[in-house]
Design a protein around this motif. Structure first.
Motif, mmCIF file in Angstrom:
data_model
loop_
_atom_site.group_PDB
_atom_site.id
_atom_site.type_symbol
_atom_site.label_atom_id
_atom_site.label_comp_id
_atom_site.label_asym_id
_atom_site.label_seq_id
_atom_site.Cartn_x
_atom_site.Cartn_y
_atom_site.Cartn_z
ATOM 1 N N SER A 3 -3.593 2.911 8.175
ATOM 2 C CA SER A 3 -3.575 3.103 6.720
ATOM 3 C C SER A 3 -2.392 3.961 6.290
ATOM 4 O O SER A 3 -1.950 4.853 7.013
ATOM 5 N N SER A 48 -10.095 -0.297 2.738
ATOM 6 C CA SER A 48 -9.597 -1.082 1.600
ATOM 7 C C SER A 48 -10.513 -0.995 0.397
ATOM 8 O O SER A 48 -10.057 -1.005 -0.745
ATOM 9 N N ARG A 91 0.806 -1.226 0.000
ATOM 10 C CA ARG A 91 0.000 0.000 0.000
ATOM 11 C C ARG A 91 0.836 1.271 0.000
ATOM 12 O O ARG A 91 0.419 2.295 -0.528
ATOM 13 N N SER A 97 -8.630 5.295 6.710
ATOM 14 C CA SER A 97 -8.906 4.944 5.329
ATOM 15 C C SER A 97 -9.541 3.558 5.321
ATOM 16 O O SER A 97 -9.799 2.973 6.379
#
Length: 271
Positions: free
Chosen positions: A113, A186, A83, A184
Motif C-alpha cells: 500500500s 482498498s 494511489r 492498508s
C-alpha cells in the motif's frame, strides 16, 4: 546567510506526476485521442505512447487505435500510480502514528500500500530493524539504508502494484515470524477490509498470520468504497489508525464493536 534552493523534482518524479495527470484526464473524459493528450500536456506523441504503455500495464487505462480509454474504477484504484497521489497529508499522519508501534530490533512487514510507504523516511529513527516486504518500490527505497536489514519476498511480479504475489510469495511468508505488520486496504464494508484482487487478499492474509501485532492504516475514503473480496475483520487488528477527518459515526461504531481505533492527528506544521 544563503537560503537553500527548493529541491528540483527528479525525472522520475516528473514522469510519475505527468502520468497521474494523464490518467486523471482520461478518466474525467472517458477517452482521449493521443494527439489531444500530447497537446494538453505539451509533450511529444512518442512520450504519450510511452506513458500510456506504462499506465496500461498498471491497469489504469487501455490504448487502442490512437485512443486512450479509462479502465474500470475498481482496477484503477488498485494501481500504485493512482494511489500514490491520494490523501498525502492523511497518509503521512497515519504513518507517524504507526511509527509509535515500531521498536528497535523488530522485524516488521510492510505491504504494497502507498500508505505504508510513508513510514519509510522515518524508519531510520528506530533502527536496527528488519523490514520484510513484497513491494519492489519499498525494496528500492530502503536499499542501502543504514541499520535496515531487508528481506524481499519473491513470486510473480505484478506491474500494476509493483509487487510480488502468488503462491511462491505466500509460501515464503508462511516461513517467517515478524513482530509487526503494517498494512492498508482498498475498502471497508461492514467493518471488514476488502480488496479488488484475490492475489492481494491471499498475500495480506499470510502477512497478517505471520505477525504478532497488526496495524491497519485506513484513511476516511476507505469507508466510502466497495471492493469484491473480503479480507480481514477490523476487530482482528490490534490497532486501526484513521485520519482526523474520518466521520465520527464510523469511529463510534468501530469502538462500540471493540475495535481499537487510533485517530492520527496531522502535525501542526502540516495543517
Amino acid at each position: 546567510m544563503s537560503s537553500s534552493s527548493p529541491a528540483v523534482p527528479s525525472r522520475t518524479d516528473r514522469q510519475q506526476s505527468r502520468q497521474l495527470a494523464i490518467s486523471e484526464a482520461v478518466m474525467a473524459a472517458g477517452s482521449l485521442r493521443i494527439e489531444q493528450i500530447a497537446e494538453r500536456f505539451d509533450i511529444s506523441v512518442m512520450t504519450v505512447h510511452r506513458d500510456l504503455d506504462e499506465l496500461e500495464d498498471r491497469g489504469l487505462l487501455r490504448k487502442s487505435r490512437g485512443v486512450a480509454t479509462a479502465s474500470s474504477t475498481a482496477l484503477v484504484e488498485s494501481s500504485d500510480v493512482y494511489r500514490v497521489g491520494r490523501q498525502q497529508a492523511e497518509k503521512e499522519a497515519m504513518a507517524l502514528a504507526a511509527m509509535e508501534f515500531v521498536e528497535p530490533g523488530q522485524a516488521i512487514i510492510l505491504d504494497d500500500s502507498t500508505s505504508t510507504m510513508h513510514l519509510l523516511p522515518h524508519l531510520h529513527t528506530k533502527t536496527p530493524l528488519t523490514v520484510i516486504t513484497n513491494t519492489l518500490t519499498i525494496m528500492n527505497d530502503l536499499r542501502g539504508m543504514r541499520g535496515i536489514e531487508m528481506i524481499g519476498l519473491g513470486g510473480e511480479f505484478y506491474n500494476w502494484c509493483s509487487a510480488f504475489m502468488g503462491r511462491i510469495t505466500v509460501r515464503e511468508i508462511a516461513e517467517l515470524r515478524a513482530d509487526l505488520f503494517v498494512m492498508s486496504t482498498s475498502a471497508i464494508v461492514d467493518d471488514i477490509c476488502f480488496h479488488q484482487t484475490l492475489e492481494t487478499v491471499d498475500v495480506k492474509r499470510a502477512m497478517f498470520e505471520s505477525a504478532s501485532k497488526r496495524v491497519l492504516l485506513a484513511d476516511r475514503t476507505k469507508f466510502d468504497k466497495r471492493a469484491l473480496h473480503a479480507m480481514l475483520p477490523l476487530a482482528d487488528f490490534d490497532v486501526v489508525v484513521v485520519d482526523a477527518a474520518t466521520d465520527r459515526r464510523h469511529i463510534d461504531r468501530m469502538r462500540d464493536a471493540g475495535v481499537n481505533v487510533h485517530i492520527a492527528r496531522r502535525p501542526a506544521a502540516a495543517r
